[in-house]
Write an enzyme that holds these catalytic residues in place. Structure first.
Site, PDB file in Angstrom:
ATOM      1  N   GLY A  45      -9.467 -11.200  20.356  1.00 50.32           N
ATOM      2  CA  GLY A  45      -9.511 -10.062  19.457  1.00 50.32           C
ATOM      3  C   GLY A  45      -9.650  -8.771  20.228  1.00 50.32           C
ATOM      4  N   HIS A 129     -16.800  -9.311  14.724  1.00 48.36           N
ATOM      5  CA  HIS A 129     -16.993  -8.730  16.058  1.00 48.36           C
ATOM      6  C   HIS A 129     -16.125  -7.476  16.228  1.00 48.36           C
ATOM      7  CE1 HIS A 129     -17.389  -9.346  20.629  1.00 48.36           C
ATOM      8  NE2 HIS A 129     -16.467  -8.409  20.517  1.00 48.36           N
ATOM      9  N   GLU A 130     -14.859  -7.564  15.808  1.00 53.24           N
ATOM     10  CA  GLU A 130     -13.950  -6.426  16.001  1.00 53.24           C
ATOM     11  C   GLU A 130     -14.306  -5.255  15.089  1.00 53.24           C
ATOM     12  OE1 GLU A 130     -12.454  -6.558  18.639  1.00 53.24           O
ATOM     13  OE2 GLU A 130     -12.565  -8.712  18.918  1.00 53.24           O
TER      14      GLU A 130
HETATM   15 ZN    ZN Z   1     -15.636  -7.083  21.863  1.00 53.57          ZN
END
Ligand code: ZN
Length: 151
Positions: A45, A129-130
């Site tokens: 990602g 997370h992104e």
């Molecule tokens: Zn990261």
């Protein structure tokens, strides 16, 4: 075009990314660059901040196909589960992070069309997370020992 991945200490990683007002050729080219950069780094990602651009765009590929989302918004569901994560902007670091096991994500696709998807497991984790990156949050912020030291 490969773009340089910014690492910890670069202020762009701590800045909130701006909403994309118009999904145009520039944005599509940026998505292609992000995918190319993510693959070259063997990542799952990438957020636009990580290549120095403060736009709300993320790309994720956990092995089940590529997803690119513009202006992503997450609705989290379920009690958090902890698992170790790594980050291309924090080379060599692994941090246990609690994330919702299931999420719903809304945003725009690369054609500017509304997109809604449900995700779970690693896919849900990578998306969360992104989106954190777009808000200037890094996995090291979840390290528990930091909280302990402050006491
Ligand atoms: Zn990261």
């Amino acid at each position: 075009m490969l773009r340089r991945i910014r690492t910890d200490g670069d202020p762009v990683l701590r800045t909130c990314a701006r909403e994309v007002k118009e999904v145009d050729e520039y944005v599509r080219r940026l998505i292609d660059d992000m995918l190319e950069t993510m693959r070259a780094a063997s990542g799952v990602g990438l957020a636009a901040n990580q290549v120095g651009l403060l736009r709300r765009i993320i790309v994720v590929d956990v092995g089940a196909g590529v997803v690119a989302v513009i202006n992503p918004e997450i609705t989290a569901c379920g009690e958090g589960e902890k698992a170790e994560e790594g980050c291309l902007s924090l080379p060599g670091q692994r941090v246990p992070v609690k994330r919702a096991p299931r999420i719903e994500l809304r945003g725009l696709d690369r054609d500017g069309q509304p997109l809604v998807l449900s995700a779970e497991g690693l896919f849900a984790r990578a998306l969360q997370h992104e989106v954190d990156h777009l808000n200037g949050i890094l996995i090291k912020d979840y390290r528990e020992e930091w909280i302990v030291r402050d006491e």
